[in-house]
Design an enzyme around this catalytic site. Sequence first.
Site, PDB file in Angstrom:
ATOM      1  N   ILE A  60      44.088  29.081  18.268  1.00  0.00           N
ATOM      2  CA  ILE A  60      42.658  29.225  17.801  1.00  0.00           C
ATOM      3  C   ILE A  60      42.405  29.629  16.342  1.00  0.00           C
ATOM      4  O   ILE A  60      41.725  29.022  15.642  1.00  0.00           O
ATOM      5  CB  ILE A  60      41.814  29.896  18.749  1.00  0.00           C
ATOM      6  N   SER A 193      36.073  36.693  25.573  1.00  0.00           N
ATOM      7  CA  SER A 193      36.628  35.622  26.645  1.00  0.00           C
ATOM      8  C   SER A 193      35.619  35.687  27.913  1.00  0.00           C
ATOM      9  O   SER A 193      35.122  36.884  28.127  1.00  0.00           O
ATOM     10  CB  SER A 193      37.871  36.033  27.070  1.00  0.00           C
ATOM     11  N   TYR A 223      43.719  43.106  30.188  1.00  0.00           N
ATOM     12  CA  TYR A 223      43.151  42.171  29.434  1.00  0.00           C
ATOM     13  C   TYR A 223      41.644  41.623  29.474  1.00  0.00           C
ATOM     14  O   TYR A 223      40.913  41.815  28.519  1.00  0.00           O
ATOM     15  CB  TYR A 223      43.973  40.718  29.669  1.00  0.00           C
ATOM     16  N   LYS A 227      38.396  42.442  26.778  1.00  0.00           N
ATOM     17  CA  LYS A 227      37.663  41.536  26.222  1.00  0.00           C
ATOM     18  C   LYS A 227      36.104  42.063  26.784  1.00  0.00           C
ATOM     19  O   LYS A 227      35.007  41.778  25.773  1.00  0.00           O
ATOM     20  CB  LYS A 227      37.724  40.114  27.232  1.00  0.00           C
TER      21      LYS A 227
HETATM   22  N1  LIG Z   1      43.880  30.430  25.129  1.00  0.00           N
HETATM   23  C1  LIG Z   1      42.826  30.688  25.906  1.00  0.00           C
HETATM   24  O1  LIG Z   1      42.551  30.191  26.820  1.00  0.00           O
HETATM   25  C2  LIG Z   1      41.897  31.818  25.638  1.00  0.00           C
HETATM   26  C3  LIG Z   1      40.786  32.053  26.486  1.00  0.00           C
HETATM   27  C4  LIG Z   1      39.596  33.071  26.134  1.00  0.00           C
HETATM   28  C5  LIG Z   1      39.931  33.848  24.972  1.00  0.00           C
HETATM   29  N2  LIG Z   1      40.842  33.501  24.109  1.00  0.00           N
HETATM   30  C6  LIG Z   1      40.921  34.494  23.113  1.00  0.00           C
HETATM   31  O2  LIG Z   1      41.232  33.728  21.763  1.00  0.00           O
HETATM   32  C7  LIG Z   1      42.017  34.584  20.924  1.00  0.00           C
HETATM   33  C8  LIG Z   1      43.120  33.779  20.287  1.00  0.00           C
HETATM   34  O3  LIG Z   1      44.124  33.401  21.079  1.00  0.00           O
HETATM   35  P1  LIG Z   1      44.936  32.147  21.226  1.00  0.00           P
HETATM   36  O4  LIG Z   1      44.734  31.547  22.328  1.00  0.00           O
HETATM   37  O5  LIG Z   1      44.824  31.418  19.955  1.00  0.00           O
HETATM   38  O6  LIG Z   1      46.367  32.922  21.282  1.00  0.00           O
HETATM   39  P2  LIG Z   1      47.801  32.665  20.538  1.00  0.00           P
HETATM   40  O7  LIG Z   1      48.070  31.190  20.178  1.00  0.00           O
HETATM   41  O8  LIG Z   1      48.715  33.448  21.325  1.00  0.00           O
HETATM   42  O9  LIG Z   1      47.334  33.541  19.147  1.00  0.00           O
HETATM   43  C9  LIG Z   1      46.874  34.831  19.170  1.00  0.00           C
HETATM   44  C10 LIG Z   1      47.163  35.412  17.634  1.00  0.00           C
HETATM   45  O10 LIG Z   1      47.120  36.667  17.626  1.00  0.00           O
HETATM   46  C11 LIG Z   1      47.804  37.395  17.126  1.00  0.00           C
HETATM   47  N3  LIG Z   1      48.331  38.658  17.323  1.00  0.00           N
HETATM   48  C12 LIG Z   1      48.727  39.180  18.660  1.00  0.00           C
HETATM   49  N4  LIG Z   1      48.792  40.363  18.610  1.00  0.00           N
HETATM   50  C13 LIG Z   1      48.717  40.822  17.357  1.00  0.00           C
HETATM   51  C14 LIG Z   1      48.824  42.206  16.440  1.00  0.00           C
HETATM   52  N5  LIG Z   1      49.217  43.283  17.219  1.00  0.00           N
HETATM   53  N6  LIG Z   1      48.441  42.098  15.490  1.00  0.00           N
HETATM   54  C15 LIG Z   1      48.075  41.107  14.614  1.00  0.00           C
HETATM   55  N7  LIG Z   1      48.008  39.876  15.344  1.00  0.00           N
HETATM   56  C16 LIG Z   1      48.209  39.698  16.424  1.00  0.00           C
HETATM   57  C17 LIG Z   1      49.354  36.203  17.364  1.00  0.00           C
HETATM   58  O11 LIG Z   1      50.348  36.647  16.264  1.00  0.00           O
HETATM   59  P3  LIG Z   1      51.675  36.005  16.470  1.00  0.00           P
HETATM   60  O12 LIG Z   1      51.769  34.686  15.907  1.00  0.00           O
HETATM   61  O13 LIG Z   1      52.475  37.114  15.618  1.00  0.00           O
HETATM   62  O14 LIG Z   1      52.048  36.330  18.023  1.00  0.00           O
HETATM   63  C18 LIG Z   1      48.415  34.979  16.999  1.00  0.00           C
HETATM   64  O15 LIG Z   1      48.463  34.695  15.646  1.00  0.00           O
HETATM   65  C19 LIG Z   1      42.536  35.786  21.605  1.00  0.00           C
HETATM   66  O16 LIG Z   1      41.554  36.956  21.074  1.00  0.00           O
HETATM   67  C20 LIG Z   1      42.034  35.417  23.090  1.00  0.00           C
HETATM   68  O17 LIG Z   1      41.911  36.553  23.943  1.00  0.00           O
HETATM   69  C21 LIG Z   1      41.705  32.724  24.381  1.00  0.00           C
END
Ligand SMILES: NC(=O)c1ccc[n+]([C@@H]2O[C@H](COP(=O)([O-])OP(=O)(O)OC[C@H]3O[C@@H](n4cnc5c(N)ncnc54)[C@H](OP(=O)(O)O)[C@@H]3O)[C@@H](O)[C@H]2O)c1
Length: 349
Positions: A60, A193, A223, A227
């Site tokens: 995202i 979330s 988690y 959130k």
């Molecule tokens: N996907 C879903 O269904 C969903 C649903 C509800 C909420 N969310 C929220 O949406 C947000 C984005 O998630 P996503 O689904 O896009 O997941 P994603 O593709 O795994 O992306 C997560 C991002 O966060 C970075 N990250 C993780 N740990 C970190 C740290 N210690 N320091 C700096 N960066 C860090 C990752 O870096 P790396 O590339 O180095 O791993 C990646 O760029 C999150 O906050 C998640 O909780 C997602």
Amino acid sequence: MSCCITSFLYSILLYFAIIPALTLLAIRLTIRKLRGKVDITNEVDISGKTVIVTGASDGIGKVTAEEFAVRGARVILACRNLQKAERAVADIRMRTTNGEMIIMHLNLSSLSSVRQFASEFIQKYGGGLSILVNNAGLVNPVGMRKLTEDGFEEAFGVNHLGHFLLTNLLLPELVKAGEKNPSDPSRVVIVSSGAHSWGSLSLDDLMYEKTPLEDWKWISKLYCNSKLANNLFNLELAKKFRSDKVNVNCYALCPGFVDTNIGKENMADNPPPFWVTHVLFPLLKLVMVKDAKEGAETTVYCSLSKYLTHHSGEMYRNCEFWDYSKRPKLSEKDATKLWEKSEKLVKLN
Ligand SMILES: NC(=O)c1ccc[n+]([C@@H]2O[C@H](COP(=O)([O-])OP(=O)(O)OC[C@H]3O[C@@H](n4cnc5c(N)ncnc54)[C@H](OP(=O)(O)O)[C@@H]3O)[C@@H](O)[C@H]2O)c1
């Protein structure tokens, strides 16, 4: 005889392929319609403005960074893995040459990295920050309690405390941009979330040292708690912006169920049953799971919509207001307590 076989085959095709496919398509279209969309005619102009997206190397966050670049902003991609971030920028640059894209190192599991990022940002680009998107996040493995560099429980440390410190250190920059544009407040956008509804913060044991872990089969309670902390942070931040009379707004949001890499490595360690991975997930993906572009829509909406200029401290989902009063556990008292505890943990005071 051959006529009977043909009509038998047609019936099989109709009942087992065409009708199910059309039903799935109808459900998919209905769900897409209900989800809402970013109304690009209602966006503020961000050309030349500075914005930060944490976790912009993937999922995202990467799409959000691209959406800002397309609209001409100077986008700071705050990422922990610089090579991955470079690949993300190269990929985005294949689609747009607009805007400026700058990668900076930020590891939210280290308070010293957060402090270093903030001071470097202020030193290099400190003319005001229009939008801060606190997007980065991780899902920790079920039943496991890992720690950050500073000894915090990892999900709480990265998803809440790292962003809490970052936002506080960047507040003067957000205020500066807000002062320059009185009709266009700066914004802090917190990617939370819907899972916050299953969280329950134990304010006297935020690191879960004493409280027993009550995880569900495939989702970590830690988690969900992190959130919930995101949403309480949003409430208290809005309260502070109001009492300080600064021209900065904040919003929390749920992006929906989005097909990204989050939590995927945990599944390798603790794989769901065959029918879940091979039947349920593919079906959900086909019908209702969003891709990363759709998943970023509510982030873009909260970052840019003029409709929200006079709103702050609320939660959004599917590019719409999501009523807090219909969900429990978001008390203003808890929000204030969490803020005070977080300040102490990150040594802000
Ligand atoms: N996907 C879903 O269904 C969903 C649903 C509800 C909420 N969310 C929220 O949406 C947000 C984005 O998630 P996503 O689904 O896009 O997941 P994603 O593709 O795994 O992306 C997560 C991002 O966060 C970075 N990250 C993780 N740990 C970190 C740290 N210690 N320091 C700096 N960066 C860090 C990752 O870096 P790396 O590339 O180095 O791993 C990646 O760029 C999150 O906050 C998640 O909780 C997602």
